[in-house]
Design a protein around this motif. Sequence first.
Motif, PDB file in Angstrom:
ATOM      1  N   HIS A  88      83.631  -6.898  -2.047  1.00 12.27           N
ATOM      2  CA  HIS A  88      82.569  -8.454  -1.571  1.00 12.27           C
ATOM      3  C   HIS A  88      81.185  -7.828  -2.958  1.00 12.27           C
ATOM      4  CE1 HIS A  88      84.666  -7.573   2.046  1.00 12.27           C
ATOM      5  NE2 HIS A  88      85.261  -8.867   2.007  1.00 12.27           N
ATOM      6  N   ILE A 113      81.256 -15.972  -4.946  1.00 11.39           N
ATOM      7  CA  ILE A 113      82.344 -15.438  -5.923  1.00 11.39           C
ATOM      8  C   ILE A 113      82.147 -15.878  -7.471  1.00 11.39           C
ATOM      9  CG2 ILE A 113      85.012 -14.587  -6.479  1.00 11.39           C
ATOM     10  CD1 ILE A 113      83.709 -12.919  -4.488  1.00 11.39           C
ATOM     11  N   GLY A 160      92.542  -9.672   5.467  1.00 14.92           N
ATOM     12  CA  GLY A 160      92.994  -9.345   4.368  1.00 14.92           C
ATOM     13  C   GLY A 160      94.878  -8.969   3.144  1.00 14.92           C
ATOM     14  N   HIS A 198      90.905 -11.131   0.048  1.00 15.81           N
ATOM     15  CA  HIS A 198      90.094 -10.966   0.237  1.00 15.81           C
ATOM     16  C   HIS A 198      89.506 -10.758   1.904  1.00 15.81           C
ATOM     17  CE1 HIS A 198      87.389 -12.268  -2.953  1.00 15.81           C
ATOM     18  NE2 HIS A 198      87.886 -13.302  -2.707  1.00 15.81           N
ATOM     19  N   ASN A 238      90.305  -7.923  -3.277  1.00 18.03           N
ATOM     20  CA  ASN A 238      89.082  -6.927  -3.169  1.00 18.03           C
ATOM     21  C   ASN A 238      88.467  -7.406  -2.123  1.00 18.03           C
ATOM     22  OD1 ASN A 238      86.615  -7.272  -5.223  1.00 18.03           O
ATOM     23  ND2 ASN A 238      85.455  -9.511  -3.756  1.00 18.03           N
ATOM     24  N   LYS A 242      84.176  -3.324   6.881  1.00 16.92           N
ATOM     25  CA  LYS A 242      83.891  -4.050   5.205  1.00 16.92           C
ATOM     26  C   LYS A 242      82.627  -4.524   4.866  1.00 16.92           C
ATOM     27  CE  LYS A 242      87.961  -4.161   4.165  1.00 16.92           C
ATOM     28  NZ  LYS A 242      88.822  -2.890   3.585  1.00 16.92           N
ATOM     29  N   GLY A 282      86.536 -11.425  -7.898  1.00 17.18           N
ATOM     30  CA  GLY A 282      87.699 -12.195  -6.895  1.00 17.18           C
ATOM     31  C   GLY A 282      87.402 -13.146  -7.646  1.00 17.18           C
TER      32      GLY A 282
END
Length: 418
Positions: free
Chosen positions: A209, A92, A103, A228, A205, A234, A220
Motif C-alpha cells: 500500500h 491509489i 485480500g 489489496h 498489492n 499490513k 494497484g
Amino acid sequence: MNYVIKKRCIQKITTFYRNVSKKYKHTYSEELMHQNADEAIDFMPIPFLSLKDVTALHGAEINEAVSRVVNSGWYLQGQENQRFERNYAAFIGTEHCIGCANGLDALIWIFRAYIELGVMAPGDEVIVPANTYIATLLAITENGLVPVPVEPKADTLEIDEDAIEARITPRTRAIAIVHLYGRNAYTPKIGELCRKYGLKLVEDNAQAHGCRAEDGRRTGSIGDAAGHSFYPGKNLGALGDGGAVTTNDPEVAAAVRALANYGSQKKYVFKFTGRNSRLDEIQAAVLDVKLKYLEEDNAHRQAVAAYYYEHISNPLVTLPARLPDAQNVYHLFPVLVGGGKRDALHDYLDAHGIGTVIHYPIPPHHQECYAREAWNTPQLNLPITERIAAEELSLPIGPSITLEEAAEVVNAINGFHA
C-alpha cells in the motif's frame, strides 16, 4: 528471564524516567527505576510487530471512528464503505475501488470477473511468481485456472522479467505480479509482454500500500485490476480482515461488486453465483483513519530500512538489492542467511529479545495441496525460490519501531557468528 533482555529493558525504562524527569522536573531514584523494570517486564522488548503499538499511534481517532459506526446503527454497505472506497481509489489512482472481506477474496473476484466476462475460462494459464504467499496461487486455482510459476531474481526476490516470455503459451491469459515484501515488482518489460501477447496484468498489492513504480504510478493502479489486503499487520491494516479491488475497468468493477454480494447487482436479483464477501462499516471507518497517515507511516518504515541497509554488516547475511524509497514501502524487511544458519540466527535474536519471522518456509509448489496438480507433476524444480524459502528471515520493521531499537537489531545481527 534472559539477562540480556532484562538489561535492555532496564535501560529503556530508566531512559524513560530520565526523560520524564527532564521534561517535568520530577526526580526518580535509580532503585525505583530498577524496581519498575523488574515488575513490568514480561514481554519481548523488540517484537517483530506490535499491533497494539501500531493501533495506539492513531488510537483516539480509531476509537472515535468505531464509536461513530456503533452509534449509527448501520454496519454494512453504508457511508463508511462509500467514503473509504472513494478515498482509497483516489489514493491509489484508479476510477473504482470495491471493498470485500479479505485480500484472498479480492484476487479470487478479479479472476472470477474475467471468467464471467468471457475474457478467461477454466483451464487457461496465469503466469505467477514462484516466490509468493500461497494466496496468489489459491485465487488462480480456485477459479479453475492454471498457475505457471516463474522464478524470481535472486537479488530482488521478485519475479524475473527475463524468464516470463519463455513460459507464455497459447493458453496464457494473464500475468499476475506480486509486490512482495512491499517492493515494486512491475517493470516496463512486463508491461510490454502484456501488450505483445494481449494479456491481462493482475497485481497482488496485498503488501505494498502506497508503493510506486519507476514511472511514479502507485502499485494497484498499474495493471488491469489489483487485489489489496487489509489484514491487521499490513501497512494499511484493519482491526480484522478486509480487502479491496481497484481497477479502471467499469465492467470488472461491476462484476466484482456483484460477485462479492451474493452475485447480486439489484436486491433479490442474481446475475452471478457469488458469495458474501463484504467489508464491514467498522473496518472501513478504521481504514479511512489510517489511510490519512499511511505515507507518514511508510516514511518511518523507509527510515528504519535505510538504517538496516547502512549498518548491517555480517558475511552470513545478504540484503536484497536496494530500491529507491518510492518503490519500496517495506511491509517486510527480508534478509537471506547463508550457510544453513537461518534458524540459528532466528534463535540467537530471539534469545536477545528480538522477534523475527520466516516468510515463507515452504514455497507453494512444495505444499501438499498442490502435490498432485498436473502443473506440478512431476514437482517443479525452482532452485531460487527454494533457496529463498530456506534462507529468508524478516527483521522487525513497522511504524512503531524506533531507530534505537533498529540499532539494537543491527548490533545483534553483526555480533552473530554461529
